[in-house]
Design a protein around this motif. Sequence first.
Motif, PDB file in Angstrom:
ATOM      1  N   ILE A  88      59.046  24.704   8.693  1.00 41.75           N
ATOM      2  CA  ILE A  88      58.524  23.521   9.383  1.00 41.75           C
ATOM      3  C   ILE A  88      58.858  22.263   8.600  1.00 41.75           C
ATOM      4  O   ILE A  88      59.286  21.244   9.165  1.00 41.75           O
ATOM      5  N   SER A  89      58.679  22.304   7.273  1.00 46.70           N
ATOM      6  CA  SER A  89      59.019  21.155   6.439  1.00 46.70           C
ATOM      7  C   SER A  89      60.514  20.856   6.521  1.00 46.70           C
ATOM      8  O   SER A  89      60.933  19.685   6.544  1.00 46.70           O
ATOM      9  N   ALA A  90      61.316  21.916   6.573  1.00 50.70           N
ATOM     10  CA  ALA A  90      62.772  21.737   6.660  1.00 50.70           C
ATOM     11  C   ALA A  90      63.160  21.031   7.952  1.00 50.70           C
ATOM     12  O   ALA A  90      64.034  20.150   7.960  1.00 50.70           O
ATOM     13  N   ILE A  91      62.521  21.395   9.047  1.00 53.25           N
ATOM     14  CA  ILE A  91      62.847  20.769  10.334  1.00 53.25           C
ATOM     15  C   ILE A  91      62.415  19.304  10.350  1.00 53.25           C
ATOM     16  O   ILE A  91      63.128  18.433  10.871  1.00 53.25           O
ATOM     17  N   GLN A  92      61.267  19.012   9.741  1.00 48.43           N
ATOM     18  CA  GLN A  92      60.846  17.616   9.639  1.00 48.43           C
ATOM     19  C   GLN A  92      61.835  16.820   8.791  1.00 48.43           C
ATOM     20  O   GLN A  92      62.155  15.668   9.104  1.00 48.43           O
TER      21      GLN A  92
ATOM     22  N   ALA B 190      65.578  19.055 -12.558  1.00 47.85           N
ATOM     23  CA  ALA B 190      64.731  19.432 -11.426  1.00 47.85           C
ATOM     24  C   ALA B 190      64.029  18.183 -10.901  1.00 47.85           C
ATOM     25  O   ALA B 190      63.557  17.354 -11.680  1.00 47.85           O
ATOM     26  N   GLN B 191      63.974  18.041  -9.594  1.00 46.19           N
ATOM     27  CA  GLN B 191      63.308  16.882  -9.005  1.00 46.19           C
ATOM     28  C   GLN B 191      62.600  17.304  -7.720  1.00 46.19           C
ATOM     29  O   GLN B 191      63.057  18.212  -7.018  1.00 46.19           O
ATOM     30  N   THR B 192      61.489  16.655  -7.446  1.00 43.72           N
ATOM     31  CA  THR B 192      60.670  17.028  -6.286  1.00 43.72           C
ATOM     32  C   THR B 192      60.513  15.850  -5.339  1.00 43.72           C
ATOM     33  O   THR B 192      60.590  14.685  -5.730  1.00 43.72           O
ATOM     34  N   ALA B 193      60.262  16.180  -4.089  1.00 40.03           N
ATOM     35  CA  ALA B 193      59.927  15.177  -3.070  1.00 40.03           C
ATOM     36  C   ALA B 193      58.727  15.691  -2.287  1.00 40.03           C
ATOM     37  O   ALA B 193      58.678  16.861  -1.897  1.00 40.03           O
ATOM     38  N   HIS B 194      57.753  14.825  -2.090  1.00 40.18           N
ATOM     39  CA  HIS B 194      56.562  15.164  -1.313  1.00 40.18           C
ATOM     40  C   HIS B 194      56.798  14.745   0.139  1.00 40.18           C
ATOM     41  O   HIS B 194      57.010  13.559   0.413  1.00 40.18           O
ATOM     42  N   LEU B 195      56.781  15.694   1.054  1.00 37.59           N
ATOM     43  CA  LEU B 195      57.106  15.405   2.448  1.00 37.59           C
ATOM     44  C   LEU B 195      56.217  14.297   3.017  1.00 37.59           C
ATOM     45  O   LEU B 195      56.689  13.432   3.759  1.00 37.59           O
ATOM     46  N   LYS B 196      54.947  14.318   2.647  1.00 36.85           N
ATOM     47  CA  LYS B 196      54.018  13.316   3.177  1.00 36.85           C
ATOM     48  C   LYS B 196      54.468  11.901   2.814  1.00 36.85           C
ATOM     49  O   LYS B 196      54.330  10.973   3.605  1.00 36.85           O
TER      50      LYS B 196
ATOM     51  N   GLU C  34      54.783  28.485  -7.010  1.00 34.49           N
ATOM     52  CA  GLU C  34      55.612  29.546  -7.567  1.00 34.49           C
ATOM     53  C   GLU C  34      57.079  29.357  -7.185  1.00 34.49           C
ATOM     54  O   GLU C  34      57.984  29.557  -8.007  1.00 34.49           O
ATOM     55  N   ARG C  35      57.325  28.988  -5.941  1.00 37.53           N
ATOM     56  CA  ARG C  35      58.705  28.758  -5.509  1.00 37.53           C
ATOM     57  C   ARG C  35      59.317  27.587  -6.280  1.00 37.53           C
ATOM     58  O   ARG C  35      60.495  27.622  -6.651  1.00 37.53           O
ATOM     59  N   TYR C  36      58.510  26.564  -6.526  1.00 39.83           N
ATOM     60  CA  TYR C  36      59.005  25.439  -7.326  1.00 39.83           C
ATOM     61  C   TYR C  36      59.341  25.887  -8.748  1.00 39.83           C
ATOM     62  O   TYR C  36      60.384  25.482  -9.301  1.00 39.83           O
ATOM     63  N   MET C  37      58.489  26.697  -9.348  1.00 38.04           N
ATOM     64  CA  MET C  37      58.743  27.157 -10.712  1.00 38.04           C
ATOM     65  C   MET C  37      60.055  27.935 -10.792  1.00 38.04           C
ATOM     66  O   MET C  37      60.824  27.795 -11.739  1.00 38.04           O
ATOM     67  N   GLY C  38      60.308  28.766  -9.763  1.00 36.56           N
ATOM     68  CA  GLY C  38      61.570  29.492  -9.717  1.00 36.56           C
ATOM     69  C   GLY C  38      62.748  28.535  -9.598  1.00 36.56           C
ATOM     70  O   GLY C  38      63.772  28.703 -10.291  1.00 36.56           O
TER      71      GLY C  38
ATOM     72  N   LEU D  25      61.478  20.200  -1.946  1.00 30.95           N
ATOM     73  CA  LEU D  25      60.582  19.497  -1.025  1.00 30.95           C
ATOM     74  C   LEU D  25      59.317  20.313  -0.815  1.00 30.95           C
ATOM     75  O   LEU D  25      59.383  21.488  -0.456  1.00 30.95           O
ATOM     76  N   TYR D  26      58.147  19.705  -1.030  1.00 34.37           N
ATOM     77  CA  TYR D  26      56.879  20.431  -0.924  1.00 34.37           C
ATOM     78  C   TYR D  26      55.871  19.643  -0.100  1.00 34.37           C
ATOM     79  O   TYR D  26      56.064  18.452   0.187  1.00 34.37           O
ATOM     80  N   THR D  27      54.791  20.322   0.276  1.00 31.87           N
ATOM     81  CA  THR D  27      53.689  19.657   0.976  1.00 31.87           C
ATOM     82  C   THR D  27      52.391  19.701   0.186  1.00 31.87           C
ATOM     83  O   THR D  27      51.584  18.790   0.252  1.00 31.87           O
ATOM     84  N   ASP D  28      52.166  20.780  -0.578  1.00 31.29           N
ATOM     85  CA  ASP D  28      50.912  20.921  -1.335  1.00 31.29           C
ATOM     86  C   ASP D  28      51.120  21.880  -2.506  1.00 31.29           C
ATOM     87  O   ASP D  28      51.142  23.091  -2.321  1.00 31.29           O
TER      88      ASP D  28
END
Length: 330
Positions: free
Chosen positions: A255-259, A218-224, A202-206, A191-194
Amino acid sequence: MVTIKDVAKLAGVSPSTASRALHDNNMISQATKDKVRKAMEELDYSPNYSAQNLVKKQSNTVGIILPFRGNAEELGDNPFFMQIIQGISEICSKEGYLVSLATGHYEEELLATVQNMVRSGRIAKFIFLYSKTHDKVFDYIMSVKSECVVVGQSYNDDNKHVRYVNNDNLQAGKDATSYLLKKGYQHITYLYTDMDELVQAERYMGYAEEMKKKGLKAQTAHLKELLSESSSSNQSLKEYLNLHPTEAFVTCDDISAIQLQGLLNEEDASKAIISFNNSILAKIANPSLTSVEIFPYQLGEEAANLLLKGETNYQKPIIVSHAIIERQSS
């Protein structure tokens, strides 16, 4: 009010000698400097920095540049920035420097603030608390040749005159993902914001490297997008989980985790979560968050030390360690 003349009188030297001793002039003996400093302590004398700045035409102030986030309250509510600023301020105070914050709701506003600090305040030392691709603010600081330390990584190897303090965010992303994999989770989403923020990238690449090593997707979600106003938050999350089955999340920060927790609670969905920063928010979240401690206070101290008294080795960044703090969310 105590003046430099009072200090000089107590130390038994002339005011000009006391002033030179205060500024560590090489022409003044160490014995004289010691006498002047002792007199300063006895009289509780504080130098008039404003007057000194007028004479030297430069400031004893370090500019701390915060990322623009659209809503300035987001930065004020983020304990990460408060901790790193405290670390910077501790070192600056010891070295006789003040700090000044540069913020903005959007990039142009932040750029205008920094330009004003350089032109009007004559501030020539800056610490960036972020690292971002295509950053007009960073490009401006480079163009005016101000001294600069970045908390983050370089996105341009041509920047030979910038020093960096960072965590190994690639490894931190791997470690966070490996932690979840060892718990038995296989369907893990980042989960990312930007992603333009290099720390998040970098954290995503890891994360992605660790998933690939295990033969997993690997899969991503945009918090927005999950918080999209065009539909209910429940519906956005439900649609995402239907398309991307997920057992656990690696989130870009606390903060993203709490949202995300709020969205999951509304959906009555239970997912494991590991986040980054290990702020006070991670401890008070419900359930409390497993989070990667990145030691922001130390990051701030290292950045200020490097800017004010560090060696001019621009090629090798200072790396601050990280550690996983396990709590209920995983």
